[in-house]
Design a protein around this motif. Structure first.
Motif, PDB file in Angstrom:
ATOM      1  N   LEU A 197       0.839  -1.188   0.000  1.00 23.54           N
ATOM      2  CA  LEU A 197       0.000   0.000   0.000  1.00 23.54           C
ATOM      3  C   LEU A 197       0.882   1.248   0.000  1.00 23.54           C
ATOM      4  N   PRO A 198       0.724   2.138  -0.987  1.00 24.99           N
ATOM      5  CA  PRO A 198       1.615   3.302  -1.084  1.00 24.99           C
ATOM      6  C   PRO A 198       1.203   4.449  -0.168  1.00 24.99           C
ATOM      7  N   LEU A 199       0.549   4.139   0.950  1.00 27.39           N
ATOM      8  CA  LEU A 199       0.152   5.144   1.927  1.00 27.39           C
ATOM      9  C   LEU A 199       0.957   4.976   3.201  1.00 27.39           C
ATOM     10  N   THR A 200       1.326   6.100   3.804  1.00 24.51           N
ATOM     11  CA  THR A 200       1.941   6.107   5.128  1.00 24.51           C
ATOM     12  C   THR A 200       1.088   6.994   6.017  1.00 24.51           C
ATOM     13  N   ALA A 201       0.768   6.502   7.194  1.00 24.90           N
ATOM     14  CA  ALA A 201      -0.088   7.242   8.116  1.00 24.90           C
ATOM     15  C   ALA A 201       0.675   7.569   9.389  1.00 24.90           C
ATOM     16  N   ALA A 202       0.555   8.805   9.841  1.00 25.94           N
ATOM     17  CA  ALA A 202       0.953   9.173  11.198  1.00 25.94           C
ATOM     18  C   ALA A 202      -0.329   9.306  11.995  1.00 25.94           C
ATOM     19  N   PHE A 203      -0.391   8.632  13.139  1.00 29.74           N
ATOM     20  CA  PHE A 203      -1.639   8.657  13.898  1.00 29.74           C
ATOM     21  C   PHE A 203      -1.357   8.617  15.397  1.00 29.74           C
ATOM     22  N   VAL A 204      -2.392   8.924  16.160  1.00 25.94           N
ATOM     23  CA  VAL A 204      -2.288   8.970  17.620  1.00 25.94           C
ATOM     24  C   VAL A 204      -3.155   7.867  18.195  1.00 25.94           C
ATOM     25  N   ARG A 205      -2.538   7.039  19.031  1.00 23.54           N
ATOM     26  CA  ARG A 205      -3.241   5.976  19.738  1.00 23.54           C
ATOM     27  C   ARG A 205      -2.866   6.065  21.216  1.00 23.54           C
ATOM     28  N   ASP A 206      -3.880   6.204  22.066  1.00 27.56           N
ATOM     29  CA  ASP A 206      -3.642   6.350  23.512  1.00 27.56           C
ATOM     30  C   ASP A 206      -2.641   7.467  23.784  1.00 27.56           C
ATOM     31  N   HIS A 207      -2.776   8.561  23.061  1.00 26.21           N
ATOM     32  CA  HIS A 207      -1.979   9.781  23.233  1.00 26.21           C
ATOM     33  C   HIS A 207      -0.525   9.630  22.806  1.00 26.21           C
ATOM     34  N   GLN A 208      -0.171   8.531  22.149  1.00 27.56           N
ATOM     35  CA  GLN A 208       1.195   8.347  21.655  1.00 27.56           C
ATOM     36  C   GLN A 208       1.204   8.400  20.126  1.00 27.56           C
ATOM     37  N   LEU A 209       2.350   8.833  19.568  1.00 28.84           N
ATOM     38  CA  LEU A 209       2.498   8.952  18.123  1.00 28.84           C
ATOM     39  C   LEU A 209       2.957   7.626  17.524  1.00 28.84           C
ATOM     40  N   TRP A 210       2.271   7.210  16.459  1.00 26.29           N
ATOM     41  CA  TRP A 210       2.591   5.989  15.727  1.00 26.29           C
ATOM     42  C   TRP A 210       2.666   6.324  14.243  1.00 26.29           C
ATOM     43  N   ILE A 211       3.322   5.445  13.478  1.00 20.64           N
ATOM     44  CA  ILE A 211       3.188   5.484  12.032  1.00 20.64           C
ATOM     45  C   ILE A 211       2.841   4.082  11.542  1.00 20.64           C
ATOM     46  N   LYS A 212       2.154   4.039  10.410  1.00 20.95           N
ATOM     47  CA  LYS A 212       1.901   2.770   9.741  1.00 20.95           C
ATOM     48  C   LYS A 212       2.351   2.907   8.298  1.00 20.95           C
ATOM     49  N   GLU A 213       3.226   1.993   7.892  1.00 19.81           N
ATOM     50  CA  GLU A 213       3.727   1.960   6.537  1.00 19.81           C
ATOM     51  C   GLU A 213       3.622   0.534   6.038  1.00 19.81           C
ATOM     52  N   GLY A 214       2.849   0.331   4.967  1.00 24.05           N
ATOM     53  CA  GLY A 214       2.567  -1.032   4.538  1.00 24.05           C
ATOM     54  C   GLY A 214       1.740  -1.731   5.607  1.00 24.05           C
ATOM     55  N   ASP A 215       2.199  -2.879   6.053  1.00 21.45           N
ATOM     56  CA  ASP A 215       1.501  -3.621   7.108  1.00 21.45           C
ATOM     57  C   ASP A 215       2.113  -3.409   8.480  1.00 21.45           C
ATOM     58  N   GLN A 216       3.152  -2.575   8.568  1.00 23.93           N
ATOM     59  CA  GLN A 216       3.898  -2.439   9.817  1.00 23.93           C
ATOM     60  C   GLN A 216       3.491  -1.191  10.583  1.00 23.93           C
ATOM     61  N   GLU A 217       3.205  -1.351  11.874  1.00 23.42           N
ATOM     62  CA  GLU A 217       2.943  -0.232  12.769  1.00 23.42           C
ATOM     63  C   GLU A 217       4.129  -0.060  13.714  1.00 23.42           C
ATOM     64  N   ILE A 218       4.541   1.194  13.909  1.00 21.35           N
ATOM     65  CA  ILE A 218       5.678   1.494  14.775  1.00 21.35           C
ATOM     66  C   ILE A 218       5.288   2.599  15.741  1.00 21.35           C
ATOM     67  N   GLN A 219       5.480   2.373  17.027  1.00 21.87           N
ATOM     68  CA  GLN A 219       5.225   3.393  18.034  1.00 21.87           C
ATOM     69  C   GLN A 219       6.442   4.305  18.127  1.00 21.87           C
ATOM     70  N   LEU A 220       6.218   5.628  18.024  1.00 17.97           N
ATOM     71  CA  LEU A 220       7.320   6.584  17.958  1.00 17.97           C
ATOM     72  C   LEU A 220       7.564   7.328  19.265  1.00 17.97           C
ATOM     73  N   THR A 221       6.568   7.411  20.140  1.00 20.99           N
ATOM     74  CA  THR A 221       6.737   8.118  21.411  1.00 20.99           C
ATOM     75  C   THR A 221       6.286   7.237  22.565  1.00 20.99           C
ATOM     76  N   LYS A 222       6.723   7.605  23.744  1.00 24.58           N
ATOM     77  CA  LYS A 222       6.336   6.901  24.961  1.00 24.58           C
ATOM     78  C   LYS A 222       6.244   7.921  26.088  1.00 24.58           C
ATOM     79  N   ASP A 223       5.207   7.796  26.909  1.00 28.70           N
ATOM     80  CA  ASP A 223       5.014   8.673  28.068  1.00 28.70           C
ATOM     81  C   ASP A 223       4.921  10.143  27.664  1.00 28.70           C
TER      82      ASP A 223
END
Length: 409
Positions: A24-50
């Motif tokens: 999928l040629p889309l990349t999403a930056a999103f907020v889950r439980d007040h933390q920053l994540w990205i999703k690229e392809g099928d992979q989700e990565i959490q970028l922030t903590k606390d």
């Protein structure tokens, strides 16, 4: 050799030939439980903590994500940046307190206001870092499409003879507090019985840069019920007051290839009635056409193409007068502007509602919220496919998207 034997040999010796799957040629930056994540392809990565993240925004080339690190009480609002190349979070300067920031449309520069001061980041080692003061007395701002100048507004003040005009200026990004470099674009006359606002903001440029739209904000209690929507030509010579609406930035959007502005008109802070999707055509003496049928309200919109618009629509609820504000159970409708055909395209369940439609490249995404939790899942549908699927689960708000590594709108 018989074909059946050959097929058997191929299956026996090469049973695990990989099947190439289109990513999928889309990349999403999103907020889950007040933390920053990205999703690229099928992979989700959490970028922030606390942290307590809000308002993520991609840089023009998709390398950086700027965001606010706040707190639940709203007492903190610090600017941070995530660098996808170096995979690190950092502050462009120690403790920048802001709630208004915007990436340049042509470079990895970040403009922001701190207090009434407009600043633009410097660059260090290829990253936005440090800052230069640009101008004082700035209420709101946005970059010009050229990335060299900014449009800024100054707040009106109440004086003995009434409200001062709201002034709009064009300033270069390298103004460096030199007031002589500011060019007055337009002075908006303020009238409490007609066009009433004390400041303007949420600037958006038309596709060709000929017009800029923006919302006026009156005094706080008034602003909850009515905000003037205006447009100004890029040279400051033509000003138009289009109508009244609520103060939601996503409720007015330019067409992708024409000087047409779609918006949700209607005064009154409650969504139960009087929320009508209109399109103002600036090329035809500001002609406006209504598209919301009687008995319905439209509560969000998105352009699909120059001839199609998607709205989040619900039945009116005029019977409600007091008590808890009812939930408006929106689903998405596609409007064909040429034929005026209006077709439902999503079908949420009774305890769900579809909001925040976004069109990015050939993809339509939206958030399907659960009424009980106020959280939701991001659904996605490609324009050539009939079926929609869940793409991202459990988001706080709608994601911000890149298509093939670039911002598309």
């Amino acid at each position: 050799m018989p074909k059946k034997v050959l097929l058997f040999i191929l299956l026996f010796f090469f049973p695990f030939i990989p099947v190439t799957k289109a990513e999928l040629p889309l990349t999403a930056a999103f907020v889950r439980d007040h933390q920053l994540w990205i999703k690229e392809g099928d992979q989700e990565i959490q970028l922030t903590k606390d942290q307590y993240v809000s308002s993520p925004k991609w840089s023009f080339d998709g390398r950086f994500i700027a965001y606010i690190d706040g707190d639940e009480q709203g007492e903190k609002s610090n600017l941070w940046i995530y660098d996808t190349k170096r995979q690190e979070n950092y502050e462009p300067y120690s403790s920048i307190d802001t709630s208004s920031f915007s990436w340049s449309p042509v470079a990895n520069e970040l403009a922001y206001t701190s207090g009434w001061v407009l600043n633009v980041t410097k660059t260090k080692d290829g990253k936005p870092y440090g800052f230069e003061n640009v101008a004082l007395g700035v209420s709101s701002f946005e970059w010009y499409p050229n990335g060299k100048d900014l449009i800024v507004s100054a707040t009106s003040n109440r004086i003995p003879t009434g409200w001062e005009p709201i002034k709009l200026f064009r300033i270069p990004k390298d103004m460096n507090l030199n007031e002589n470099k500011a060019k007055l674009l337009y002075s908006i006359p303020i009238d409490e019985n007609d066009l009433f606002a004390v400041t303007v903001g949420d600037f958006k440029w038309s596709y060709d840069g000929k017009w800029v739209s923006f919302l006026g904000t009156p005094t706080p209690s008034w602003a909850m019920d009515s905000n003037p929507l205006c447009v100004l030509s890029s040279d400051g010579k033509v000003f138009k007051d289009l109508g009244r609406m609520l103060g939601y930035r996503d409720w007015f959007k330019w067409a992708p290839q024409a000087d047409q502005l779609a918006y949700i008109s209607g005064e009154g802070r409650f969504f139960v009635e009087n929320k009508i999707m209109k399109i103002a055509d600036l090329e035809v003496s500001t002609k406006q056409v209504e598209y919301t049928p009687k008995g319905y309200v439209d509560l969000d919109l998105e352009w699909v193409s120059p001839s199609k618009v998607i709205v989040a629509r619900s039945l009116e609820n005029k019977s409600w007068k007091e008590g808890p504000v009812p939930t408006m159970h929106t689903s998405l409708y596609e409007i064909d502007l040429g034929s005026s055909t209006q077709t439902p395209i999503t079908f949420p369940k009774e305890n769900e509602l579809d909001v925040d439609p976004q069109v990015t490249g050939p993809y339509l995404t939206w958030v399907r919220k659960q009424v009980e939790t106020n959280k939701g899942d991001v659904w996605i549908k490609q324009d050539k496919q009939q079926e929609a699927t869940i793409w991202i689960e459990d988001v706080d708000v709608a994601p911000v998207l890149l298509y093939k590594g670039k911002i598309t709108n």
